[in-house]
Design an enzyme around this catalytic site. Structure first.
Site, short mmCIF file in Angstrom:
data_model
loop_
_atom_site.label_atom_id
_atom_site.label_comp_id
_atom_site.label_asym_id
_atom_site.label_seq_id
_atom_site.Cartn_x
_atom_site.Cartn_y
_atom_site.Cartn_z
N LYS A 57 0.82 -1.22 0.00
CA LYS A 57 0.00 0.00 0.00
C LYS A 57 0.85 1.27 0.00
O LYS A 57 0.43 2.31 -0.48
CB LYS A 57 -0.96 -0.02 1.19
CG LYS A 57 -2.05 -1.06 1.01
CD LYS A 57 -3.33 -0.65 1.68
CE LYS A 57 -4.46 -1.59 1.28
NZ LYS A 57 -4.28 -2.95 1.81
N GLU A 70 -9.50 7.25 3.54
CA GLU A 70 -10.39 6.31 4.21
C GLU A 70 -9.57 5.09 4.58
O GLU A 70 -8.55 4.82 3.95
CB GLU A 70 -11.51 5.88 3.25
CG GLU A 70 -11.15 4.74 2.26
CD GLU A 70 -10.05 5.08 1.25
OE1 GLU A 70 -9.78 6.27 1.05
OE2 GLU A 70 -9.47 4.14 0.67
N SER A 127 1.73 -9.66 -0.97
CA SER A 127 1.43 -8.23 -0.88
C SER A 127 1.80 -7.63 0.46
O SER A 127 2.07 -6.44 0.57
CB SER A 127 -0.06 -8.00 -1.18
OG SER A 127 -0.86 -8.82 -0.34
C1 LIG Z 1 -5.12 -3.97 1.69
C2 LIG Z 1 -4.38 -5.19 1.41
C3 LIG Z 1 -4.75 -6.06 0.35
C4 LIG Z 1 -5.99 -5.87 -0.48
O1 LIG Z 1 -6.04 -4.72 -1.24
P1 LIG Z 1 -5.81 -4.71 -2.82
O2 LIG Z 1 -6.16 -3.32 -3.19
O3 LIG Z 1 -6.69 -5.74 -3.43
O4 LIG Z 1 -4.37 -5.02 -3.04
C5 LIG Z 1 -3.96 -7.16 0.10
N1 LIG Z 1 -2.87 -7.43 0.84
C6 LIG Z 1 -2.48 -6.62 1.86
C7 LIG Z 1 -1.27 -6.99 2.63
C8 LIG Z 1 -3.22 -5.48 2.17
O5 LIG Z 1 -2.84 -4.70 3.19
#
Ligand SMILES: *Cc1c(COP(=O)(O)O)cnc(C)c1O
Length: 424
Positions: A97, A119, A384
């Site tokens: 993010k 948000e 992610s």
């Molecule tokens: C917020 C988040 C997601 C989901 O959000 P996307 O916009 O679909 O990427 C996925 N993995 C992590 C670690 C997150 O913090």
């Protein structure tokens, strides 16, 4: 250390609509700030000075390029395709993010904005936004539903530590969608000096294009790091869709490899039990300024969702993924909460890497796919985020008794320290 020079020859694609999805379905008052943002974004992304600043932030602050791990032990244990993991969780603040937050705050600075609003649902986007606001010296207000504040205390603590103001939202279901409404309301009255730093590849145009471009650095690094591999599939989890669309970006206009988005299967089938949009009961609709697929009840109201991972617990999906799903370029699968926990354990024990619960959805699907493919092929998982943030959820599930004991002891020792006389 490898030198890091982002490819500045790539010109961002600006879509506005993705097939039937996307658009800018907003109240008249929000048209001017969205047009301004589109204009500034297009100019910034072809401005060498802006791209150089972004590259510096990537290298010095985020820690790009993030590593690309050959998961040798996991691949051997599963006995099929070779698994590689893009370690976005090693980025500063622990998830992808920050890529979007850093890009947008540089844009806000360039536009002369003096204040940032955002948000947040689970709090991850709020944390990334609060961090870049601290780094770049802009005051930060984060709207967050009261229900989310209560269940995501560690992230509220972090946002406040970074100096952000967390504003509780008490309308509606007191969760993410209500926080978005509140942020839009603020922006309608404040856009002259305020940037709304939206957190995923959704919302009214230009946000889906902008967030994809700021996340596309992930996919472009992978394209370099994976040179020479025979890639069968890229796998990413899908909440709003930002980590997946950025990871897939270099491959979107090709026919291979397979691009697989994994949604939150939650506790199983049934409206409210999961957050499966593309493979589930979602219907087309226009919500919060864009057209896409949403989980809606019979009255057309946004349905509550469930997932063990707070970050995938969302009723809508980014419009570009909705389109790519419809035309078949991106495939969708889902993972159950229970499979996700098994994936967290599997990769921790075989690779010494703790996946965030969100990212472990992609890991869980890779565990199913790898054994069906020959050893000569590769599959790449986007991790992610890392799982430290999940300890209050995952420890209760994986090894509950000592964890609950620890929490009780913590509270008792805190109370003893507050009332020293009573214990004399
Ligand atoms: C917020 C988040 C997601 C989901 O959000 P996307 O916009 O679909 O990427 C996925 N993995 C992590 C670690 C997150 O913090």
């Amino acid at each position: 250390m490898p030198s890091y020079t982002p490819d500045t020859t790539i010109k961002p694609v600006f879509n506005d609509f993705f097939g039937a999805f996307g658009g800018r379905y907003v109240a008249e008052v929000l048209r001017a700030p969205l047009e301004e943002l589109e204009h500034e974004f297009k100019a910034a992304m072809v401005d060498p000075a802006f791209l150089a600043d972004l590259a510096t932030v990537h290298r010095e602050y985020i820690g790009r390029p993030t590593p690309f791990l050959y998961a040798r032990n996991a691949s051997a244990a599963l006995g099929g395709a070779q698994i590689y993991i893009k370690l976005e969780g090693l980025a500063n603040t622990g998830a992808h993010k920050i890529n979007n937050a850093a890009g947008q705050i540089l844009l806000a600075k360039r536009m002369g904005k003096k204040r940032i609003i955002a948000e947040t649902g689970a709090g991850q986007h709020g944390v990334a936004t609060a961090a870049v606001c601290a780094k770049f010296g802009l005051p930060c207000t984060v709207y967050m539903g009261e229900v989310d504040i209560a269940r995501q205390r560690p992230n509220v603590y972090l946002m406040e530590l970074y100096g952000a103001k967390v504003v509780p939202v008490s309308s509606g279901s007191r969760t993410l969608k209500d926080a978005v409404n509140e942020a839009l309301r603020d922006w309608a009255g404040s856009f002259a000096d305020t940037h709304y730093l939206l957190g995923s590849a959704l919302g009214p145009s230009p946000f889906p294009d902008m967030v994809r471009e700021f996340q596309a650095f992930v996919g472009r690094e992978v394209a370099q790091q994976a040179k020479g591999l025979d890639i069968a599939a890229l796998i990413a989890c899908v909440g709003g869709g930002s980590n997946s669309i950025g990871f897939f970006e270099p491959y979107l206009d090709k026919t291979t490899p397979r691009l697989i988005g994994v949604e939150a299967g939650g506790r199983g089938s049934g409206l409210g039990e999961n957050a499966v949009r593309m493979g589930g009961d979602a219907r087309p609709g226009v919500v919060q300024g864009y057209k896409s697929f949403f989980l809606l009840d019979d009255d057309g109201q946004v349905q509550d969702t469930h997932s063990v991972s707070a970050g995938l617990d969302y009723a809508g999906i980014g419009p570009q993924l909705a389109h790519l799903g419809q035309i078949g370029r991106v495939e969708f699968a889902s993972a159950l909460d229970s499979e996700v926990i098994e994936a967290v354990k599997f990769f921790a024990r075989h690779e010494g890497v703790v996946f965030a619960l969100e990212s472990a959805h992609a890991g869980a699907y890779a565990m199913k796919l790898a054994p069906t493919l020959p050893k000569t092929r590769a599959i790449i998982i986007n991790m992610s985020g890392r799982g430290d943030k999940d300890i209050f959820i995952s420890a209760k599930i994986i090894n509950p008794e000592p964890w609950i004991g620890f929490l009780k002891d913590e509270v008792e020792s805190y109370e003893r320290a507050q009332h020293p006389k009573e214990n004399r």
